[in-house]
Design a protein around this motif. Structure first.
Motif, PDB file in Angstrom:
ATOM      1  N   ARG A 127      -5.376   9.412   7.885  1.00  0.00           N
ATOM      2  CA  ARG A 127      -6.282   8.581   7.066  1.00  0.00           C
ATOM      3  C   ARG A 127      -5.510   7.445   6.404  1.00  0.00           C
ATOM      4  N   THR A 128      -4.366   7.771   5.826  1.00  0.00           N
ATOM      5  CA  THR A 128      -3.551   6.764   5.150  1.00  0.00           C
ATOM      6  C   THR A 128      -3.045   5.729   6.148  1.00  0.00           C
TER       7      THR A 128
ATOM      8  N   ARG B  83     -10.637  -6.349   2.299  1.00  0.00           N
ATOM      9  CA  ARG B  83      -9.936  -5.077   2.479  1.00  0.00           C
ATOM     10  C   ARG B  83     -10.413  -4.448   3.780  1.00  0.00           C
TER      11      ARG B  83
ATOM     12  N   ARG C 146     -11.563  -1.763   6.534  1.00  0.00           N
ATOM     13  CA  ARG C 146     -12.428  -0.588   6.416  1.00  0.00           C
ATOM     14  C   ARG C 146     -11.651   0.651   6.813  1.00  0.00           C
ATOM     15  N   GLY C 147     -11.797   1.731   6.062  1.00  0.00           N
ATOM     16  CA  GLY C 147     -11.089   2.980   6.316  1.00  0.00           C
ATOM     17  C   GLY C 147     -11.943   3.923   6.964  1.00  0.00           C
TER      18      GLY C 147
ATOM     19  N   HIS D 179       0.815  -1.217   0.000  1.00  0.00           N
ATOM     20  CA  HIS D 179       0.000   0.000   0.000  1.00  0.00           C
ATOM     21  C   HIS D 179       0.849   1.267   0.000  1.00  0.00           C
TER      22      HIS D 179
ATOM     23  N   MET E  96      -4.403   4.737   8.956  1.00  0.00           N
ATOM     24  CA  MET E  96      -5.478   3.833   9.356  1.00  0.00           C
ATOM     25  C   MET E  96      -5.832   2.867   8.228  1.00  0.00           C
ATOM     26  N   GLU E  97      -5.857   3.351   6.993  1.00  0.00           N
ATOM     27  CA  GLU E  97      -6.175   2.485   5.859  1.00  0.00           C
ATOM     28  C   GLU E  97      -5.119   1.395   5.679  1.00  0.00           C
ATOM     29  N   VAL E  98      -3.852   1.781   5.741  1.00  0.00           N
ATOM     30  CA  VAL E  98      -2.766   0.799   5.581  1.00  0.00           C
ATOM     31  C   VAL E  98      -2.799  -0.204   6.725  1.00  0.00           C
ATOM     32  N   TYR E  99      -2.980   0.279   7.944  1.00  0.00           N
ATOM     33  CA  TYR E  99      -3.016  -0.597   9.120  1.00  0.00           C
ATOM     34  C   TYR E  99      -4.165  -1.605   9.008  1.00  0.00           C
ATOM     35  N   ARG E 100      -5.350  -1.114   8.760  1.00  0.00           N
ATOM     36  CA  ARG E 100      -6.517  -2.004   8.682  1.00  0.00           C
ATOM     37  C   ARG E 100      -6.426  -2.968   7.506  1.00  0.00           C
ATOM     38  N   SER E 101      -5.996  -2.475   6.366  1.00  0.00           N
ATOM     39  CA  SER E 101      -5.882  -3.338   5.191  1.00  0.00           C
ATOM     40  C   SER E 101      -4.843  -4.429   5.398  1.00  0.00           C
TER      41      SER E 101
END
Length: 159
Positions: free
Chosen positions: A140-141, A156, A158-159, A36, A143-148
């Motif tokens: 935001r990035t 995938r 959730r962001g 990511h 959290m997205e990378v961590y969760r993904s």
């Protein structure tokens, strides 16, 4: 050669004894995060230390006389020589990271991984210390990378 096939070296060293984290689990999570964060090659060195060592590094490099959770040191020479390469050192204080994530679900590796993602984003050029929109974009990035990266294969985060 596709971006996913490029060279990716991830070194994880733990100075604490007994070692607080399973190195292979951390390495697997970092590999997922790199999908990511870094389109090109990567050369990462992650060092897990205690609070005393982190306090010394933070004092020496940022002139802050206290411990912190993560410090990142981009390798500028490699970035200039090989554009698109994510390269540098990430220093993690295991005790601070685990204290700050007490009560979070997941394994110790998953909890400290949050701070590794933070360090990766700094190496990629994100900087929350500027504040404002840049800080929000980094969060935001992050959290997205961590969760993904934690999501089961085929799903995938959730962001």
């Amino acid at each position: 050669m596709t971006a996913r096939m490029r060279f990716r070296r991830i070194s994880i060293r733990q100075r604490l004894r007994p070692v607080p984290f399973r190195g292979e689990r951390l390495r697997a999570l970092v590999r997922k995060a790199l999908r990511h964060v870094a389109a090109g090659a990567a050369d990462l060195r992650i060092l897990v230390v205690g609070d005393a060592d982190m306090r010394e590094w933070n004092r020496k490099f940022l002139h802050r006389p206290r411990t912190t959770n993560v410090l990142s040191f981009p390798e500028e020479e490699l970035r200039d020589a090989a554009p698109g390469t994510l390269s540098g050192d990430i220093l993690i204080s295991a005790p601070t990271c685990l204290r700050q994530t007490r009560g979070w679900p997941g394994s110790p590796e998953e909890r400290v991984f949050f701070f590794i993602v933070h360090g990766l984003l700094h190496l990629a050029g994100y900087d929350h210390e500027r504040g404002g929109e840049e800080a929000r974009r980094m969060r935001r990035t992050e959290m997205e990378v961590y969760r993904s990266s934690l999501a089961p294969p085929g799903r995938r985060g959730r962001g």
